[in-house]
Design a protein around this motif. Structure first.
Motif, PDB file in Angstrom:
ATOM      1  N   MET A   1      -9.275   1.650  11.396  1.00 28.89           N
ATOM      2  CA  MET A   1      -9.295   2.561  10.271  1.00 28.89           C
ATOM      3  C   MET A   1     -10.329   2.083   9.268  1.00 28.89           C
ATOM      4  O   MET A   1     -10.364   0.931   8.896  1.00 28.89           O
ATOM      5  CB  MET A   1      -7.918   2.620   9.615  1.00 28.89           C
ATOM      6  CG  MET A   1      -7.877   3.469   8.360  1.00 28.89           C
ATOM      7  SD  MET A   1      -6.169   3.673   7.806  1.00 28.89           S
ATOM      8  CE  MET A   1      -5.647   1.981   7.640  1.00 28.89           C
ATOM      9  N   SER A   2     -11.204   2.988   8.821  1.00 29.02           N
ATOM     10  CA  SER A   2     -12.219   2.612   7.847  1.00 29.02           C
ATOM     11  C   SER A   2     -11.594   2.324   6.509  1.00 29.02           C
ATOM     12  O   SER A   2     -10.756   3.079   6.029  1.00 29.02           O
ATOM     13  CB  SER A   2     -13.244   3.748   7.706  1.00 29.02           C
ATOM     14  OG  SER A   2     -14.152   3.460   6.665  1.00 29.02           O
ATOM     15  N   SER A   3     -12.003   1.239   5.871  1.00 29.88           N
ATOM     16  CA  SER A   3     -11.400   0.843   4.613  1.00 29.88           C
ATOM     17  C   SER A   3     -12.087   1.458   3.415  1.00 29.88           C
ATOM     18  O   SER A   3     -11.540   1.474   2.323  1.00 29.88           O
ATOM     19  CB  SER A   3     -11.415  -0.678   4.477  1.00 29.88           C
ATOM     20  OG  SER A   3     -12.747  -1.133   4.448  1.00 29.88           O
ATOM     21  N   SER A   4     -13.322   1.943   3.578  1.00 26.53           N
ATOM     22  CA  SER A   4     -14.069   2.389   2.411  1.00 26.53           C
ATOM     23  C   SER A   4     -14.352   3.878   2.392  1.00 26.53           C
ATOM     24  O   SER A   4     -14.761   4.422   1.375  1.00 26.53           O
ATOM     25  CB  SER A   4     -15.404   1.631   2.337  1.00 26.53           C
ATOM     26  OG  SER A   4     -16.152   1.832   3.508  1.00 26.53           O
ATOM     27  N   SER A   5     -14.153   4.563   3.502  1.00 26.40           N
ATOM     28  CA  SER A   5     -14.505   5.974   3.554  1.00 26.40           C
ATOM     29  C   SER A   5     -13.410   6.879   3.038  1.00 26.40           C
ATOM     30  O   SER A   5     -13.664   8.012   2.668  1.00 26.40           O
ATOM     31  CB  SER A   5     -14.861   6.367   4.997  1.00 26.40           C
ATOM     32  OG  SER A   5     -13.747   6.139   5.838  1.00 26.40           O
ATOM     33  N   ALA A   6     -12.154   6.411   3.041  1.00 26.23           N
ATOM     34  CA  ALA A   6     -11.054   7.270   2.599  1.00 26.23           C
ATOM     35  C   ALA A   6     -11.103   7.457   1.102  1.00 26.23           C
ATOM     36  O   ALA A   6     -11.286   6.528   0.339  1.00 26.23           O
ATOM     37  CB  ALA A   6      -9.720   6.649   3.000  1.00 26.23           C
ATOM     38  N   ARG A 262       3.158   9.689  -1.840  1.00 27.32           N
ATOM     39  CA  ARG A 262       3.016  11.050  -2.358  1.00 27.32           C
ATOM     40  C   ARG A 262       4.313  11.581  -2.966  1.00 27.32           C
ATOM     41  O   ARG A 262       4.280  12.492  -3.797  1.00 27.32           O
ATOM     42  CB  ARG A 262       2.537  11.980  -1.242  1.00 27.32           C
ATOM     43  CG  ARG A 262       1.107  11.692  -0.794  1.00 27.32           C
ATOM     44  CD  ARG A 262       0.654  12.672   0.277  1.00 27.32           C
ATOM     45  NE  ARG A 262      -0.724  12.419   0.672  1.00 27.32           N
ATOM     46  CZ  ARG A 262      -1.805  12.871   0.040  1.00 27.32           C
ATOM     47  NH1 ARG A 262      -1.650  13.608  -1.044  1.00 27.32           N
ATOM     48  NH2 ARG A 262      -3.010  12.597   0.469  1.00 27.32           N
ATOM     49  N   GLU A 263       5.422  11.026  -2.568  1.00 26.37           N
ATOM     50  CA  GLU A 263       6.707  11.533  -3.049  1.00 26.37           C
ATOM     51  C   GLU A 263       7.312  10.657  -4.143  1.00 26.37           C
ATOM     52  O   GLU A 263       8.408  10.935  -4.622  1.00 26.37           O
ATOM     53  CB  GLU A 263       7.683  11.644  -1.874  1.00 26.37           C
ATOM     54  CG  GLU A 263       7.256  12.688  -0.848  1.00 26.37           C
ATOM     55  CD  GLU A 263       8.242  12.823   0.309  1.00 26.37           C
ATOM     56  OE1 GLU A 263       9.171  11.983   0.395  1.00 26.37           O
ATOM     57  OE2 GLU A 263       8.071  13.753   1.115  1.00 26.37           O
ATOM     58  N   THR A 264       6.586   9.597  -4.556  1.00 25.23           N
ATOM     59  CA  THR A 264       7.084   8.682  -5.590  1.00 25.23           C
ATOM     60  C   THR A 264       6.224   8.809  -6.837  1.00 25.23           C
ATOM     61  O   THR A 264       5.019   8.518  -6.797  1.00 25.23           O
ATOM     62  CB  THR A 264       7.058   7.232  -5.093  1.00 25.23           C
ATOM     63  OG1 THR A 264       7.844   7.122  -3.888  1.00 25.23           O
ATOM     64  CG2 THR A 264       7.626   6.288  -6.144  1.00 25.23           C
ATOM     65  N   ASP A 265       6.812   9.234  -7.925  1.00 22.93           N
ATOM     66  CA  ASP A 265       6.072   9.365  -9.174  1.00 22.93           C
ATOM     67  C   ASP A 265       5.490   8.017  -9.594  1.00 22.93           C
ATOM     68  O   ASP A 265       6.202   7.011  -9.630  1.00 22.93           O
ATOM     69  CB  ASP A 265       6.978   9.883 -10.294  1.00 22.93           C
ATOM     70  CG  ASP A 265       7.373  11.342 -10.107  1.00 22.93           C
ATOM     71  OD1 ASP A 265       6.661  12.049  -9.352  1.00 22.93           O
ATOM     72  OD2 ASP A 265       8.383  11.765 -10.703  1.00 22.93           O
ATOM     73  N   GLY A 266       4.203   7.998  -9.907  1.00 20.19           N
ATOM     74  CA  GLY A 266       3.566   6.780 -10.395  1.00 20.19           C
ATOM     75  C   GLY A 266       3.172   5.791  -9.327  1.00 20.19           C
ATOM     76  O   GLY A 266       2.740   4.677  -9.656  1.00 20.19           O
ATOM     77  N   ALA A 267       3.309   6.158  -8.050  1.00 18.03           N
ATOM     78  CA  ALA A 267       2.941   5.235  -6.966  1.00 18.03           C
ATOM     79  C   ALA A 267       1.430   5.251  -6.749  1.00 18.03           C
ATOM     80  O   ALA A 267       0.748   6.247  -6.994  1.00 18.03           O
ATOM     81  CB  ALA A 267       3.651   5.612  -5.676  1.00 18.03           C
ATOM     82  N   SER A 268       0.916   4.128  -6.288  1.00 17.01           N
ATOM     83  CA  SER A 268      -0.495   4.045  -5.900  1.00 17.01           C
ATOM     84  C   SER A 268      -0.573   3.983  -4.384  1.00 17.01           C
ATOM     85  O   SER A 268       0.377   3.562  -3.709  1.00 17.01           O
ATOM     86  CB  SER A 268      -1.164   2.815  -6.506  1.00 17.01           C
ATOM     87  OG  SER A 268      -0.604   1.617  -5.981  1.00 17.01           O
ATOM     88  N   LEU A 269      -1.719   4.405  -3.849  1.00 11.21           N
ATOM     89  CA  LEU A 269      -1.946   4.356  -2.407  1.00 11.21           C
ATOM     90  C   LEU A 269      -3.368   3.882  -2.172  1.00 11.21           C
ATOM     91  O   LEU A 269      -4.324   4.502  -2.639  1.00 11.21           O
ATOM     92  CB  LEU A 269      -1.749   5.739  -1.780  1.00 11.21           C
ATOM     93  CG  LEU A 269      -2.058   5.844  -0.272  1.00 11.21           C
ATOM     94  CD1 LEU A 269      -1.121   4.956   0.544  1.00 11.21           C
ATOM     95  CD2 LEU A 269      -1.961   7.298   0.184  1.00 11.21           C
ATOM     96  N   ASP A 270      -3.490   2.767  -1.455  1.00  6.78           N
ATOM     97  CA  ASP A 270      -4.811   2.209  -1.161  1.00  6.78           C
ATOM     98  C   ASP A 270      -4.819   1.596   0.228  1.00  6.78           C
ATOM     99  O   ASP A 270      -3.789   1.121   0.722  1.00  6.78           O
ATOM    100  CB  ASP A 270      -5.181   1.126  -2.181  1.00  6.78           C
ATOM    101  CG  ASP A 270      -5.408   1.665  -3.572  1.00  6.78           C
ATOM    102  OD1 ASP A 270      -6.512   2.158  -3.851  1.00  6.78           O
ATOM    103  OD2 ASP A 270      -4.471   1.611  -4.391  1.00  6.78           O
ATOM    104  N   ASP A 271      -6.012   1.616   0.824  1.00  7.20           N
ATOM    105  CA  ASP A 271      -6.216   0.895   2.070  1.00  7.20           C
ATOM    106  C   ASP A 271      -6.375  -0.583   1.733  1.00  7.20           C
ATOM    107  O   ASP A 271      -7.140  -0.941   0.826  1.00  7.20           O
ATOM    108  CB  ASP A 271      -7.460   1.431   2.773  1.00  7.20           C
ATOM    109  CG  ASP A 271      -7.652   0.824   4.141  1.00  7.20           C
ATOM    110  OD1 ASP A 271      -6.744   0.943   4.971  1.00  7.20           O
ATOM    111  OD2 ASP A 271      -8.721   0.229   4.367  1.00  7.20           O
ATOM    112  N   PHE A 272      -5.657  -1.440   2.421  1.00  7.86           N
ATOM    113  CA  PHE A 272      -5.605  -2.853   2.058  1.00  7.86           C
ATOM    114  C   PHE A 272      -6.976  -3.520   2.020  1.00  7.86           C
ATOM    115  O   PHE A 272      -7.316  -4.182   1.018  1.00  7.86           O
ATOM    116  CB  PHE A 272      -4.663  -3.584   3.022  1.00  7.86           C
ATOM    117  CG  PHE A 272      -4.449  -5.035   2.686  1.00  7.86           C
ATOM    118  CD1 PHE A 272      -3.735  -5.405   1.557  1.00  7.86           C
ATOM    119  CD2 PHE A 272      -4.940  -6.040   3.518  1.00  7.86           C
ATOM    120  CE1 PHE A 272      -3.520  -6.739   1.240  1.00  7.86           C
ATOM    121  CE2 PHE A 272      -4.733  -7.368   3.220  1.00  7.86           C
ATOM    122  CZ  PHE A 272      -4.023  -7.721   2.074  1.00  7.86           C
ATOM    123  N   PRO A 273      -7.822  -3.379   3.048  1.00 13.76           N
ATOM    124  CA  PRO A 273      -9.144  -4.027   2.959  1.00 13.76           C
ATOM    125  C   PRO A 273      -9.971  -3.510   1.784  1.00 13.76           C
ATOM    126  O   PRO A 273     -10.705  -4.280   1.153  1.00 13.76           O
ATOM    127  CB  PRO A 273      -9.797  -3.667   4.303  1.00 13.76           C
ATOM    128  CG  PRO A 273      -8.642  -3.453   5.231  1.00 13.76           C
ATOM    129  CD  PRO A 273      -7.597  -2.773   4.368  1.00 13.76           C
TER     130      PRO A 273
END
Length: 373
Positions: A1-6, A262-273
């Motif tokens: 999985m690409s870490s920088s393109s998403a 997406r279903e948690t208010d205030g949550a962040s989502l990032d690719d680990f690398p």
């Protein structure tokens, strides 16, 4: 999985789009922290807001834990406002305060000596809460936060700022940086002269490769002429986060992590690398601000960290997340496989074990985000 393109908040490759609000992205944040905030935030972190000596649960098999509570309670009681000190109010940089009171007799500092996870920070925060002084005259921070304060204000201004305090608590004294150790040792010498009481916990020196815990004698030697001002309290025990608790949860799938974000208010989502790359562009003093307003951190594609510099930055982030009780939900590898065997046997091994322990606890907390689906 690409870490920088998403794009921030996008679903991991191979997963179907998931309905819900677009999560935050830590990678999109570049916080700037003014000096006055660094001073104002020198209080126990949110995780330790409500801790007290009465909430510390000593291990019945480790009498040193109960003894430490008793000694620290007495130490706090001896730090009450001295006659003639007034209300304790002072200007932002310590200006306008009355003459510093004469320090009481006896050691002006305590050092909590023990392995990670035995509750040293709980006890240090309890000492801060128990000390009978105005909150503006007590300071609590990690060694890194203290060196950041010196960097922001300058040495002399930091001395003026803190010299009106009754107590300075320093968590995780970083003896692996000789330059910073000398700097802070000089700062503490000036503060002791001003009548400030000290309390500290510490990490392991890089050269102590085979030791199971840090030795108090090494701490006292490294802070040079301050040894006479400290009383060392040894706290034995195993990591409380592992006492009777289940093993670390297995990582979730990319889809589960993305859905929870997406279903948690205030949550962040990032690719680990990608997040690891971003941490290299943000000063560690800003990692706390990086997580402002974040209710949960969701990470996809967790994998081993590539080098020691990256690993040490991740340790700081793990500390700030743990302090703020931010759950961490992740896919990929479990957190006990973040660091290589070479890292876990090297000079920073205790930092890495602490990070694993704390991230594991936060991963356990994050299970409710998926279980609630």
């Amino acid at each position: 999985m690409s870490s920088s393109s998403a794009a921030p908040g996008s679903a991991p490759s191979g997963s179907a789009p998931i309905a819900g609000a677009t999560p935050l992205s830590l990678c999109a944040r570049e916080p700037h922290v003014p000096a006055d905030r660094l001073v104002a935030e020198m209080v126990p972190p949110p995780r330790f807001d409500s801790v007290r000596f009465s909430t510390y649960i000593p291990d019945p098999n480790q009498p040193s834990q109960s003894e430490a509570v008793q000694v620290l309670e007495g130490f706090a009681a001896g730090l009450g406002e001295a006659p003639g000190t007034g209300t304790g109010k002072r200007g932002f940089f310590g200006l306008g305060r009355g003459k510093a009171p004469k320090p009481p007799t006896g050691p002006r500092g305590v050092y909590l000596d023990g392995g990670y996870g035995v509750g040293k920070t709980h006890l240090l925060a309890s000492l801060w809460h128990a000390t009978p002084a105005d909150p503006a005259r007590k300071a609590f921070g990690t060694f890194v936060e203290l060196t950041n304060l010196v960097g922001a204000l300058g040495f002399q201004q930091t001395v003026q700022t803190l010299s009106g305090h009754r107590l300075l608590c320093i968590d995780e004294f970083e003896l692996d940086d000789p330059g910073d150790t000398v700097l802070v040792s000089s700062l503490l010498a000036r503060l002791v002269e001003a009548g400030v009481a000290l309390a500290a916990t510490s990490n392991t020196l890089p050269g102590k490769l085979g030791e199971g815990r840090f030795a108090a004698a090494d701490f006292l030697r490294e802070i040079q002429g301050l040894s006479a001002h400290f009383r060392a309290l040894r706290i034995d025990g195993e990591d409380y986060r592992h006492r009777g608790l289940p093993e670390a949860p297995a990582p979730y799938s990319d889809e589960q992590v993305t859905r929870a974000a997406r279903e948690t208010d205030g949550a962040s989502l990032d690719d680990f690398p990608a997040l690891l790359d971003h941490l290299a562009r943000v000063h560690p003093s800003r990692y706390g601000a990086l997580t402002d307003g974040v209710s949960a951190v969701c990470l996809t594609g967790v994998r081993p960290v590539p080098d020691q510099s990256t690993a040490l930055r991740l340790v700081v982030l793990a500390d700030r997340l743990y302090d703020r009780e931010v759950p961490v939900l992740a896919s990929g590898l479990p957190f006990d496989r973040l660091f290589s065997e070479e890292m876990l046997k090297g000079g920073y091994r205790k930092k890495y074990f602490r990070a694993i322990s704390r991230l594991t606890a936060l991963a356990r907390d994050a299970g409710r985000l998926v279980d609630a689906d």
